[in-house]
Structure formats: structure tokens, C-alpha cells
Design a protein around this motif. Structure first.
Motif, PDB file in Angstrom:
ATOM      1  N   VAL A 136     -34.280 -40.726   6.915  1.00 28.06           N
ATOM      2  CA  VAL A 136     -35.293 -39.928   6.212  1.00 28.06           C
ATOM      3  C   VAL A 136     -36.291 -40.849   5.499  1.00 28.06           C
ATOM      4  N   ILE A 137     -35.792 -41.905   4.852  1.00 27.58           N
ATOM      5  CA  ILE A 137     -36.685 -42.857   4.176  1.00 27.58           C
ATOM      6  C   ILE A 137     -37.619 -43.517   5.184  1.00 27.58           C
ATOM      7  N   VAL A 138     -37.059 -43.966   6.308  1.00 26.58           N
ATOM      8  CA  VAL A 138     -37.878 -44.591   7.355  1.00 26.58           C
ATOM      9  C   VAL A 138     -38.918 -43.593   7.871  1.00 26.58           C
ATOM     10  N   GLY A 139     -38.518 -42.343   8.065  1.00 25.73           N
ATOM     11  CA  GLY A 139     -39.440 -41.311   8.535  1.00 25.73           C
ATOM     12  C   GLY A 139     -40.581 -41.077   7.575  1.00 25.73           C
ATOM     13  N   ILE A 140     -40.278 -41.003   6.294  1.00 31.14           N
ATOM     14  CA  ILE A 140     -41.324 -40.775   5.281  1.00 31.14           C
ATOM     15  C   ILE A 140     -42.303 -41.942   5.256  1.00 31.14           C
ATOM     16  N   ILE A 141     -41.775 -43.164   5.301  1.00 34.90           N
ATOM     17  CA  ILE A 141     -42.649 -44.347   5.306  1.00 34.90           C
ATOM     18  C   ILE A 141     -43.550 -44.346   6.533  1.00 34.90           C
TER      19      ILE A 141
ATOM     20  N   PHE B 298     -23.591 -33.203  16.953  1.00 43.10           N
ATOM     21  CA  PHE B 298     -23.736 -34.363  17.829  1.00 43.10           C
ATOM     22  C   PHE B 298     -24.630 -34.011  19.019  1.00 43.10           C
ATOM     23  N   ILE B 299     -24.388 -32.861  19.606  1.00 42.74           N
ATOM     24  CA  ILE B 299     -25.171 -32.437  20.773  1.00 42.74           C
ATOM     25  C   ILE B 299     -26.622 -32.201  20.381  1.00 42.74           C
ATOM     26  N   LEU B 300     -26.864 -31.530  19.256  1.00 41.01           N
ATOM     27  CA  LEU B 300     -28.232 -31.277  18.790  1.00 41.01           C
ATOM     28  C   LEU B 300     -28.965 -32.594  18.523  1.00 41.01           C
ATOM     29  N   THR B 301     -28.313 -33.506  17.807  1.00 42.25           N
ATOM     30  CA  THR B 301     -28.922 -34.795  17.507  1.00 42.25           C
ATOM     31  C   THR B 301     -29.212 -35.561  18.798  1.00 42.25           C
ATOM     32  N   GLY B 302     -28.284 -35.517  19.732  1.00 44.95           N
ATOM     33  CA  GLY B 302     -28.487 -36.194  21.011  1.00 44.95           C
ATOM     34  C   GLY B 302     -29.647 -35.613  21.789  1.00 44.95           C
ATOM     35  N   ARG B 303     -29.751 -34.287  21.777  1.00 48.38           N
ATOM     36  CA  ARG B 303     -30.863 -33.640  22.502  1.00 48.38           C
ATOM     37  C   ARG B 303     -32.205 -33.998  21.877  1.00 48.38           C
ATOM     38  N   VAL B 304     -32.272 -34.055  20.555  1.00 42.77           N
ATOM     39  CA  VAL B 304     -33.513 -34.451  19.885  1.00 42.77           C
ATOM     40  C   VAL B 304     -33.867 -35.888  20.259  1.00 42.77           C
TER      41      VAL B 304
ATOM     42  N   THR C  23     -50.003 -42.851  16.621  1.00 40.43           N
ATOM     43  CA  THR C  23     -49.251 -41.722  17.157  1.00 40.43           C
ATOM     44  C   THR C  23     -47.765 -42.059  17.233  1.00 40.43           C
ATOM     45  N   LEU C  24     -47.450 -43.274  17.651  1.00 38.78           N
ATOM     46  CA  LEU C  24     -46.053 -43.682  17.702  1.00 38.78           C
ATOM     47  C   LEU C  24     -45.432 -43.662  16.304  1.00 38.78           C
ATOM     48  N   ALA C  25     -46.175 -44.142  15.322  1.00 37.98           N
ATOM     49  CA  ALA C  25     -45.653 -44.134  13.954  1.00 37.98           C
ATOM     50  C   ALA C  25     -45.366 -42.713  13.499  1.00 37.98           C
ATOM     51  N   LEU C  26     -46.255 -41.777  13.808  1.00 38.95           N
ATOM     52  CA  LEU C  26     -46.032 -40.385  13.422  1.00 38.95           C
ATOM     53  C   LEU C  26     -44.851 -39.776  14.165  1.00 38.95           C
ATOM     54  N   LEU C  27     -44.765 -40.024  15.479  1.00 38.19           N
ATOM     55  CA  LEU C  27     -43.631 -39.505  16.252  1.00 38.19           C
ATOM     56  C   LEU C  27     -42.312 -40.109  15.785  1.00 38.19           C
ATOM     57  N   PHE C  28     -42.315 -41.408  15.541  1.00 40.35           N
ATOM     58  CA  PHE C  28     -41.111 -42.067  15.059  1.00 40.35           C
ATOM     59  C   PHE C  28     -40.715 -41.516  13.688  1.00 40.35           C
ATOM     60  N   GLY C  29     -41.709 -41.267  12.840  1.00 40.37           N
ATOM     61  CA  GLY C  29     -41.433 -40.695  11.528  1.00 40.37           C
ATOM     62  C   GLY C  29     -40.833 -39.306  11.623  1.00 40.37           C
ATOM     63  N   LEU C  30     -41.396 -38.468  12.479  1.00 42.45           N
ATOM     64  CA  LEU C  30     -40.843 -37.119  12.663  1.00 42.45           C
ATOM     65  C   LEU C  30     -39.442 -37.173  13.251  1.00 42.45           C
TER      66      LEU C  30
ATOM     67  N   SER D  63     -37.294 -39.630  12.970  1.00 41.34           N
ATOM     68  CA  SER D  63     -36.390 -40.141  11.943  1.00 41.34           C
ATOM     69  C   SER D  63     -36.048 -39.073  10.912  1.00 41.34           C
ATOM     70  N   LEU D  64     -37.016 -38.246  10.553  1.00 40.20           N
ATOM     71  CA  LEU D  64     -36.741 -37.164   9.607  1.00 40.20           C
ATOM     72  C   LEU D  64     -35.736 -36.173  10.176  1.00 40.20           C
ATOM     73  N   VAL D  65     -35.967 -35.723  11.413  1.00 37.04           N
ATOM     74  CA  VAL D  65     -35.061 -34.755  12.036  1.00 37.04           C
ATOM     75  C   VAL D  65     -33.678 -35.366  12.220  1.00 37.04           C
ATOM     76  N   TYR D  66     -33.640 -36.588  12.722  1.00 35.82           N
ATOM     77  CA  TYR D  66     -32.370 -37.275  12.932  1.00 35.82           C
ATOM     78  C   TYR D  66     -31.642 -37.466  11.597  1.00 35.82           C
ATOM     79  N   GLY D  67     -32.370 -37.895  10.589  1.00 37.19           N
ATOM     80  CA  GLY D  67     -31.771 -38.119   9.277  1.00 37.19           C
ATOM     81  C   GLY D  67     -31.205 -36.856   8.667  1.00 37.19           C
TER      82      GLY D  67
END
Length: 186
Positions: free
Chosen positions: A17-22, A122-128, A146-153, A155-159
Motif C-alpha cells: 500500500v505504501i509503495v502504491g501510494i508513492i 489467494f486466487i483473487l490476488t493471483g488473478r489480479v 502510465t507504468l507508475a500509475l498502473l504499478f501503484g494501483l 500495489s494498492l489492490v495487492y496490499g
């Protein structure tokens, strides 16, 4: 502390989540900064997965967590070996990492020994993770912003999913632990 699966999941989730916000707050950061950020995240993820592996009591989860840790370690090393890659190379490295890690998460979700809710997470996280990787492969020419925004999103969902899974595991642990094993106030 790190032997507790729930604690390592919650810490991994907070880190994501921290990585995603940054990543979302500063999308104009250079590709080099994103490479370093990704490598640090991948190394920490590898360490937490190793801690989860050695905190497990059965061989099945040990193999899965070690495999996830090795995938994250390899992704971090690849990112640091080429410190000034093009956006395309970074997109591919992150895409490979997301797909490989997602597939392992999905496989772990179908293994027995976990509660149904835990397997579903686990399955939901894997699918994301897999969806994120496929998206990066489908559009490899995206810019660093765009990559930074996608990576941030991502990371937020994964976190959030890892924090949720960690809290669920902690609740299950407390519900199956006998009252005499619960800590008492001093």
C-alpha cells in the motif's frame, strides 16, 4: 514475529500500500527511481515470503512461499543489473513478475489445508496479478508515468488483499486457539 503468517501478510500488505501510494503520488518520477523502488519492494517481498515459508509447518506451503520468494528475488536482481532500462524493459520485467507470481498465488489457492476464505483470497490476488501482467504485455509501449500509475494501483489492490488475508488468518488462529493458550493481561 516473522514466523507468523498473518503478521508477514499484514506487513507485506502495508508495504504494498505504501509503495502504491508513492507511485501514484509521484507518477512523473524517472524510470530509474521506479526501478529502484520496484527492486526494493521485490527484495522485501522475497524476504517476507521466505519468512512465511520457514514459519510453515507443512512442506506444501514451504515450496510455494519459497518459489514466490525466488521469483521476487529474481525480479529485483534483474531490475538492478540494468539500472537504466527503457520503459519497455521495465514493463516486461514487471509483467513477467506479476504473471509468474500470480500463477503461483492461484496454484496456492487450490491447495488444501487452508480455509475457504483464505484460498479465495489467494486466487483473487493471483488473478489480479495475472491481469496486471497481461495488461502490461498487451500495451508494452506505455510510458513511465502510465507504468507508475498502473504499478501503484496494482500495489494498492495487492496490499489491501494481503492485509485482509492476514487479518482473516489472525482471526482464524484466535478462534481455533484454546482459551488457555490466549495471552493474559499482566
Amino acid at each position: 514475529m516473522f514466523k507468523s503468517s498473518s503478521t508477514s501478510l499484514i506487513l507485506l500488505g502495508i508495504l504494498a500500500v505504501i509503495v502504491g501510494i508513492i507511485a501514484i503520488a509521484w507518477p512523473g518520477a524517472t524510470v530509474y527511481a521506479l526501478v529502484i523502488l520496484f527492486a526494493v519492494y521485490a527484495f522485501l517481498d522475497a524476504g517476507l515470503e521466505a519468512a512465511r515459508a520457514f514459519g510453515s509447518r507443512t512442506a506444501g506451503p514451504v515450496f510455494g512461499h519459497l518459489l514466490l520468494g525466488l521469483i521476487s528475488l529474481a525480479a529485483g536482481v534483474i531490475a538492478l543489473v540494468w539500472p537504466s532500462p527503457t520503459a519497455l524493459v521495465l514493463v516486461l520485467v514487471v509483467g513477467i513478475w506479476a504473471v509468474a507470481g500470480g500463477v503461483v498465488e492461484i496454484v496456492n489457492g487450490f491447495r488444501g489445508g487452508e480455509a475457504a476464505g483464505t484460498r479465495a483470497m489467494f486466487i483473487l490476488t493471483g488473478r489480479v496479478s495475472v491481469a496486471f501482467g497481461v495488461l502490461l504485455f498487451a500495451r508494452p509501449g506505455v510510458g513511465a508515468v502510465t507504468l507508475a500509475l498502473l504499478f501503484g494501483l496494482f500495489s494498492l489492490v495487492y496490499g489491501i488483499s494481503q492485509i485482509t488475508l492476514g487479518v482473516q488468518l489472525r482471526q482464524v488462529d484466535r478462534s481455533v486457539r484454546p482459551p488457555s493458550a490466549l495471552p493474559t493481561a499482566a
